[in-house]
Design a protein around this motif. Structure first.
Motif, PDB file in Angstrom:
ATOM      1  N   ARG A  62       0.815  -1.042  -0.122  1.00 17.24           N
ATOM      2  CA  ARG A  62       0.101   0.582   0.088  1.00 17.24           C
ATOM      3  C   ARG A  62       0.709   1.030   0.013  1.00 17.24           C
ATOM      4  N   PHE A  63       0.873   2.088  -0.891  1.00 20.67           N
ATOM      5  CA  PHE A  63       1.578   3.474  -1.059  1.00 20.67           C
ATOM      6  C   PHE A  63      -0.027   4.445  -0.239  1.00 20.67           C
ATOM      7  N   THR A  64       0.662   5.339   0.031  1.00 23.35           N
ATOM      8  CA  THR A  64      -0.755   6.370   0.650  1.00 23.35           C
ATOM      9  C   THR A  64       0.046   7.891  -0.370  1.00 23.35           C
ATOM     10  N   TYR A  65      -0.930   8.799  -0.597  1.00 25.93           N
ATOM     11  CA  TYR A  65      -0.826   9.163  -0.800  1.00 25.93           C
ATOM     12  C   TYR A  65      -1.846  10.810   0.265  1.00 25.93           C
ATOM     13  N   CYS A  66      -1.218  12.159  -0.724  1.00 26.05           N
ATOM     14  CA  CYS A  66      -1.969  13.272  -0.067  1.00 26.05           C
ATOM     15  C   CYS A  66      -2.955  13.759  -1.801  1.00 26.05           C
ATOM     16  N   ALA A  67      -4.386  14.124  -1.470  1.00 28.71           N
ATOM     17  CA  ALA A  67      -5.133  14.464  -2.192  1.00 28.71           C
ATOM     18  C   ALA A  67      -5.839  15.679  -2.153  1.00 28.71           C
ATOM     19  N   GLY A  68      -6.468  16.468  -2.429  1.00 30.46           N
ATOM     20  CA  GLY A  68      -7.126  18.301  -2.103  1.00 30.46           C
ATOM     21  C   GLY A  68      -6.530  19.207  -1.522  1.00 30.46           C
ATOM     22  N   PRO A  69      -7.074  20.487  -1.669  1.00 27.63           N
ATOM     23  CA  PRO A  69      -6.372  21.344  -1.992  1.00 27.63           C
ATOM     24  C   PRO A  69      -6.127  20.924   0.549  1.00 27.63           C
ATOM     25  N   ALA A  70      -5.054  21.834   1.230  1.00 32.37           N
ATOM     26  CA  ALA A  70      -4.636  21.483   2.231  1.00 32.37           C
ATOM     27  C   ALA A  70      -5.962  21.513   3.397  1.00 32.37           C
ATOM     28  N   ALA A  71      -6.649  22.568   3.004  1.00 29.66           N
ATOM     29  CA  ALA A  71      -8.107  22.225   3.966  1.00 29.66           C
ATOM     30  C   ALA A  71      -8.759  21.845   4.223  1.00 29.66           C
ATOM     31  N   GLN A  72      -8.777  20.836   2.959  1.00 31.90           N
ATOM     32  CA  GLN A  72     -10.019  19.369   3.179  1.00 31.90           C
ATOM     33  C   GLN A  72      -8.721  18.417   2.580  1.00 31.90           C
TER      34      GLN A  72
END
Length: 850
Positions: A820-830
């Motif tokens: 499993r890889f973990t990423y972040c998406a969406g604007p920083a506030a959300q």
């Protein structure tokens, strides 16, 4: 410091300010490591870095402070240390502490080699095993009472032979009387020889009825009327595993437990990284300066021998060794007694014998950078030689040796691809190798005249380079085809690419003289007053001599002993600090452009401050993160810039006490936009003195046996009759880096677990820098400005996408744990955490929002 960098650090500092008030809040990674203690250690390391020179006292090569200096490439001359404030350093250290608290990847273990079967499964599998030989008629090869060979009908009468691999599928048949099955010619009886030779090397070929053993051209081990002979007629022999063999003489490893590995080929790795060592230095400077070599087909008794000029005089005529070690004589016997060498200050003797490297690998090392090295002018000066002095000829030879060593290790461990020494040419390949539990070996360059790029200073005409952009391009293409992926532009001489940092003391005077012979000019070192107070080149002092405990002294010693001590009138340099006015040339900038285009790792060590600053500015303009300092030959102004680019730093290993201080200082430069891990540059084999022992009287010595990474047990290493103890011997040879890691943890005290964590994360940090050099963007969790929308991410990470393609589309994962890889998406506030599941074949299976 750039505005973006300062803003990032101010933001981070605000986030952790509560933890820093009063300097007494525990950092979240390891108990006992306090913010206050880190700040105190940081201040102490800064003071140690500038202390010796505040009164204008130069560094000396025989001073341990030189070996353990934060910067080997420059002098410390004033109170201001670096542009990083105390608060910024604390914020960076707190960031690293938070990173240590993240989940570690799940690990497994792998066997050192494949399981040995009763009958070898192929022609490579009998390496190191004990076997009897039986012909198709049921008769066994046996030993006669007269120490010859005969045949026997009963298996219990058969001679057990140790199969010692000399090459892939080729073996010495080592008997119980420590002798070797050999041949004197076709039609003659097989013999038992006292020593190995080509006449005792048997190449195997597998048939349905057994293995044919061949020596030389068309001569096979055979049975002729009941006699063991060497014949033109091939007879297949059945090999059967048996007890009772005599062990072939070999250095021990003394690490028990299976090597650690990843559970998937593409997950985050764990392991130590040595970013700078010269494993094939036995070939450089004409091939007669360095004594011993990292392997020999016939084993340590042939690899670990002293130089001819040392041996013939009983160790009393070894001028270069005596000059460097400050010992007038030494015992020339290597294997098996090793009374006087290898040792931390013995710069002419082999330190990276392959079994010693195996020990370091078994204890946790997973990345090894082998730098091809040469200096043509000092090679020409040294009176004994067997190899070409041309830099590029030498690099080609050493690269060839690396592949031969890889084959040799493969031969010992079961066949092609089965050995632990694996040359890699991409971060993807390296990650796969490390997660398979093996050692990823990266090929690099550290030479004075790469691609023939010297220059000559001519009256009225000025500097005339001896190379062109076309030659640089062709040379780089050739080296890349050989496998080179990491490069320094200079080493000891100014060249047509860059100015150098220089050396100081007597070493500096002699290498400066050699620089004059090569280029027609001395170093143009002039007084300077660096803005940060410490980022200058090496100060030019007339030190009285070169003595023990030096770093990088070999080149100067060669020149001083063999013909450069009185070359011309050396220039009179002004008061320190000194800066070389020669910077990065147009040709050098062209090479940097080509290195970036080819996604290679660029090492600015040994460059003059002026040249290195130009190089880093060029990398910053190109937003190129593929930069690393591999052995402390950069200056403190450069380290923050390297980290800001997304690069990697591995300080010179040196003494364990000095290394811990370097680690504390570098924590204050860590950039929160990138994964942090720490490495070291051993610089072993003729160039850099190794770590001295702290002594058995130390309050916290290494206690044997100790538990190494992932539960392996590390005991004192035995090589022949010698037993090595880090407390007494220091880093005498490469196997002692397993012990040195334990020693630096002891020196760090309560911070030891944190230091070990950072060292074990070193291989991952190196690979992530290399991935970014390949064009992969840093992870969007640590870099919110790089995040894409959720829907766009899901489209980019659609099922079936290969891992490499996924990363080219969306950047590096924040975490890569197992499948499993973990990423972040969406604007920083959300912010939305995205989980990407990867198949065993390295393709996206599914994407979901967490």
């Amino acid at each position: 410091m750039t505005g973006a960098r300062r803003l990032s650090r101010i933001t981070t500092a605000c986030l952790v300010s509560a933890a820093l008030i009063g300097g007494a809040v525990l950092l979240p990674s390891h108990p006992g490591v306090r913010a206050g203690s880190l700040l105190t250690a940081y201040d102490a390391s800064k003071a140690a870095a500038v202390g010796p020179d505040l009164a204008g006292v130069p560094h000396r090569h025989d001073d341990p402070a030189t070996k353990n200096a934060l910067s080997r490439g420059g002098e410390v001359t004033a109170a201001t240390v670096d542009p990083t404030s105390r608060q910024e350093a604390a914020a960076s250290a707190a960031y690293v502490a938070r990173e240590r608290a993240l989940p570690d990847p799940r690990l497994t273990t792998v066997p050192v080699m494949q399981r040995r079967r009763r009958v070898p499964q192929d022609r490579y599998a009998m390496a190191g095993g004990c076997y009897t030989l039986a012909a198709p008629n049921g008769r066994y090869v046996a030993r006669t009472a007269g120490a010859g060979l005969a045949t026997a009908t009963r298996r219990r009468d058969a001679e057990p032979f140790t199969f010692r691999a000399t090459d892939l599928g080729t073996y010495l048949l080592f008997g119980t009387a420590s002798d070797f099955v050999g041949s004197t010619g076709t039609g003659a009886p097989a013999t038992l020889a006292a020593a190995p030779s080509p006449a005792t090397e048997w190449t195997t070929r597998e048939t349905r009825r057994g293995f044919v053993l061949t020596v030389g051209q068309g001569r096979h081990l055979s049975l002729t009327r009941g006699t063991v002979t060497v014949s033109a007629r091939a007879v297949p022999f059945r090999l059967t595993r048996t007890p009772g063999c005599t062990a072939y003489p070999e250095s021990q490893v003394n690490v028990s437990g299976r090597p650690h590995a990843g559970v998937t080929p593409y997950q985050e790795v764990r392991g130590y990284v040595d970013a700078h060592t010269h494993g094939q230095a036995w070939e450089f400077l004409g091939g007669r300066v360095h004594c011993g070599k990292p392997w020999d087909a016939y084993g340590p008794a042939y690899a670990l021998t002293d130089c001819f000029d040392h041996t013939i005089t009983g160790g009393k005529g070894a001028a270069l060794e005596a000059f460097l070690s400050n010992e007038p004589t030494h015992d020339p016997v290597g294997w098996p007694t090793f009374r006087d060498w290898p040792a931390p200050n013995s710069l002419t003797h082999e330190g990276t014998y392959y079994k010693w490297m195996e020990r370091s690998w078994r204890a946790g090392q997973r990345v090894f950078v082998n730098l091809l090295v040469e200096n043509n002018k000092l090679c020409e000066i040294y009176p004994l030689k067997r190899n070409s002095c041309d830099d590029m000829d030498s690099l080609r030879l050493q690269a060839k040796d690396m592949y031969e060593l890889q084959d040799y290790v493969d031969a010992q461990y079961g066949g092609p691809g089965k050995g632990w020494y694996r040359i890699v040419t991409s971060p993807w390949q390296a990650r796969k190798v490390v997660n398979a539990g093996k050692l990823a070996v990266v090929m690099g360059i550290e030479t004075s005249l790469p691609f023939g790029c010297t220059y000559k200073r001519l009256p009225l005409l000025g500097d005339q380079p001896a190379c062109t952009t076309a030659q640089i391009d062709a040379g780089l293409d050739e080296m890349r085809a050989l496998g080179v992926r990491q490069m320094e532009l200079v080493n000891k001489f100014d060249n047509a690419l860059s100015g150098i940092a220089g050396d100081n003391g007597a070493t500096g005077a002699v290498v400066d003289a050699a620089n004059f012979l090569e280029t027609g000019s001395y170093w143009d070192m002039r007084h300077c007053e660096p803005a940060d107070g410490e980022s200058a080149d090496r100060a030019q002092f007339a030190a009285p001599d070169i003595t023990a405990g030096q770093q990088d002294a070999l080149f100067g010693a060669v020149g001083q002993l063999f013909g450069l001590a009185g070359v011309g009138a050396l220039p009179l340099y002004g008061p320190p600090a000194h800066c070389n006015t020669r910077g990065l040339t147009t040709l050098g900038a062209h090479l940097v452009d080509r290195l970036m285009a080819k996604h290679m790792l660029i090492d600015p060590d040994h460059m003059s401050v002026k040249a290195r600053n130009s190089l880093l500015s060029q990398l910053e303009a190109g937003r190129y993160p593929g930069v690393l300092s591999s052995h402390s030959w950069s200056t403190p102004d450069a380290y923050p810039r390297i980290y800001e680019l997304g690069g990697f730093v591995a300080p010179y290993a040196g003494d364990s006490t000095g290394f811990v201080e370097k680690w504390r200082r570098h924590l204050g430069w860590a950039d929160p936009r990138y994964y942090f891990g720490f490495g070291y540059g051993a610089d072993m084999n003729g160039l850099g003195a190794q770590g001295n022992p702290r002594g058995p009287q130390a309050a916290d010595p290494v206690t044997y046996p100790f538990t190494g990474f992932n539960g392996v047990t590390v005991d004192r290493q035995r090589a022949g009759q010698r037993v090595y103890d880090i407390n007494v011997d220091g880093v005498a040879q490469y196997g002692q880096y397993a012990d040195w890691i334990e020693d630096i943890a002891q020196v760090a005290g309560p911070e030891g677990p944190a230091l070990e964590d950072d060292m074990m994360r070193g291989a991952e940090a190196y690979l992530q820098t290399w991935e970014r050099a390949e064009g992969i963007a840093p992870d969007p969790c640590r870099n919110p400005e790089l995040r894409m929308g959720v829907a766009k991410f899901e489209k980019a990470a659609r099922p079936g996408t290969p891992v490499r393609t996924l990363m080219r589309r969306v950047g590096q994962p924040w975490q890569r744990l197992g499948s499993r890889f973990t990423y972040c998406a969406g604007p920083a506030a959300q912010e939305v955490r995205m989980s990407v599941r990867i198949s065993a074949r390295g393709r996206v299976l599914a994407v979901r929002r967490r």
